[in-house]
Design an enzyme around this catalytic site. Structure first.
Site, short mmCIF file in Angstrom:
data_model
loop_
_atom_site.label_atom_id
_atom_site.label_comp_id
_atom_site.label_asym_id
_atom_site.label_seq_id
_atom_site.Cartn_x
_atom_site.Cartn_y
_atom_site.Cartn_z
CB THR A 191 -0.88 0.01 1.26
OG1 THR A 191 -1.86 -1.01 1.12
CG2 THR A 191 -1.58 1.35 1.46
CB VAL A 220 -13.94 -0.30 3.63
CG1 VAL A 220 -13.15 1.00 3.63
CG2 VAL A 220 -14.90 -0.35 2.45
N GLY A 221 -10.75 -1.07 4.38
CA GLY A 221 -9.69 -0.96 5.38
C GLY A 221 -9.51 0.47 5.87
CB THR A 242 1.56 0.51 5.21
OG1 THR A 242 1.51 -0.68 4.40
CG2 THR A 242 2.84 0.50 6.03
N GLY A 243 -0.46 -1.68 6.48
CA GLY A 243 -0.63 -2.88 7.29
C GLY A 243 -2.09 -3.21 7.51
N GLY A 245 -5.51 -2.94 8.28
CA GLY A 245 -6.31 -1.74 8.46
C GLY A 245 -7.21 -1.76 9.66
C1 SD4 Z 1 -5.82 -2.27 4.35
N1 SD4 Z 1 -4.01 -0.93 5.17
O1 SD4 Z 1 -6.65 -2.35 3.46
C2 SD4 Z 1 -4.48 -1.65 4.01
C3 SD4 Z 1 -3.56 -2.72 3.52
C4 SD4 Z 1 -2.11 -2.33 3.54
O2 SD4 Z 1 0.05 -2.75 3.17
O3 SD4 Z 1 -1.72 -1.29 3.94
N2 SD4 Z 1 -1.23 -3.17 3.10
O4 SD4 Z 1 -6.00 -2.70 5.48
#
Ligand code: SD4
Length: 332
Positions: A191, A220-221, A242-243, A245
């Site tokens: 992301t 939805v994140g 990032t990560g 959500g």
């Molecule tokens: C989510 N935060 O949809 C996003 C995914 C993401 O690195 O950041 N991946 O949860």
């Protein structure tokens, strides 16, 4: 000179400011985190983004260095990743949900606190640009699903297939063994969240993603949620995440980071505090990754992640710089 001192401090030891984009300036795990508290002259313009998206920061820099606004820079910067089909968690070529649909989330925020967002958007390559249209052409902030898609067509965006041959094949493979379960994959980390400061010292941010691979349809994140995946306050700074959500939403992560900077923490300290709060509530969990990236009004940056290889990329007047921030969370 001050600026040089900052950069030197930022990448001390084995690190080096590099011209070649393929080189990575690594911080040793034992080194002090990146804190640029010494710089008195603001660093500007500057573009930073999560992970190693050198083409994205280079594009943002192109805009900033020709006196473009932070807002234009951040939009055009992340658009590079949205169009890149080899990035399988952003834009076209992003991995689909568990029903095989690619659904995109994105948001953008400017120096005046204006913001726009799209969630669960299908068939459009550049959700960040649709989010900007929501911000500029409507009285609303978030448009979702079919309504967002319809709005995009009205604004002149073209319909396009987002599933590629590669992601379709991966999806077919996943279906054979998945038991229809969402993948919480710690390596699923492409992301892009980007923060920019232009020559006037104004800050903007954007965040765009296809979300978690094989997510439940409709999920939805954090990435399109103002305050969670992105937050900008032109008086203080900006942050993006990032990560996983769900964890970022629970803590209103990016807003928290900006507020911590408002209280006097450096970007690095604020990111560390944000990650630690999340980890405190998730003791024992090893299956996920959370990372924050922040910039303050002076152009100082910081990042922290529950992932040893967390990288963020910075572009300043001296060119590319990669920072692999090995400030991996460990329980105290
Ligand atoms: C989510 N935060 O949809 C996003 C995914 C993401 O690195 O950041 N991946 O949860």
């Amino acid at each position: 000179m001050k600026r040089r001192t900052f950069l030197k401090n930022s990448t001390s030891g084995t690190a080096a400011l590099v011209a070649a984009p393929t080189l990575i300036a690594c911080k040793e795990a034992s080194e002090k985190p990146i804190v640029g508290e010494e710089s008195s002259e603001p660093i500007r313009p500057i573009a930073v983004c999560t992970w190693n998206f050198q083409n994205a920061t280079a594009k943002a820099w192109e805009v900033l260095s020709s006196d473009g606004s932070a807002l234009d820079a951040v939009e055009q910067g992340v658009m590079v990743e949205e169009a890149d089909v080899t990035n399988e968690t952003v834009g076209k070529g992003g991995r689909p949900d568990r029903d095989g649909n690619v659904t995109l989330d994105a948001c953008i925020m400017d120096k005046d606190g204006n913001c726009g967002s799209v969630v669960y958007l299908k068939n459009i390559v550049h959700p960040v640009s649709v989010a900007r249209k929501v911000m500029e052409e409507t009285p609303h902030i978030i448009l979702a699903g079919k309504g967002a898609e319809q709005f995009a067509y009205e604004q002149g965006f073209k319909k396009e297939e987002l599933l590629t041959e590669s992601t379709r094949k991966q999806y077919e493979e996943w279906k054979k063994t998945s038991k229809y379960e969402t993948v919480i994959n710690i390596e699923n980390h492409d992301t892009i969240g980007m923060l920019t400061i232009d020559k006037n010292g104004d800050i903007a941010g954007a965040c765009t993603t296809s979300g978690m691979a094989y997510k439940v349809a409709g999920r939805v994140g954090d990435s399109p949620i103002i305050g969670a995946g992105l937050y900008v306050d032109n008086e203080v700074g900006g942050a993006t995440a990032t990560g996983v959500g769900e964890e970022v939403i629970r803590t209103v992560g990016s807003f928290l980071i900006v507020e911590l900077m408002r209280q006097g923490k450096s970007p690095q300290e604020a990111c560390e505090e944000g990650v630690k709060r999340i980890m405190k509530k998730n003791e024992g969990r090893k299956d996920f990754q959370i990372g924050f990236l922040a910039i303050n009004k002076k152009g100082e940056t910081g990042g922290y992640c529950v992932h040893p290889g967390f990288t963020y990329r910075e572009y300043t007047e001296n060119g590319h710089e990669n920072k692999t921030v090995q400030s991996f969370y460990q329980k105290e």
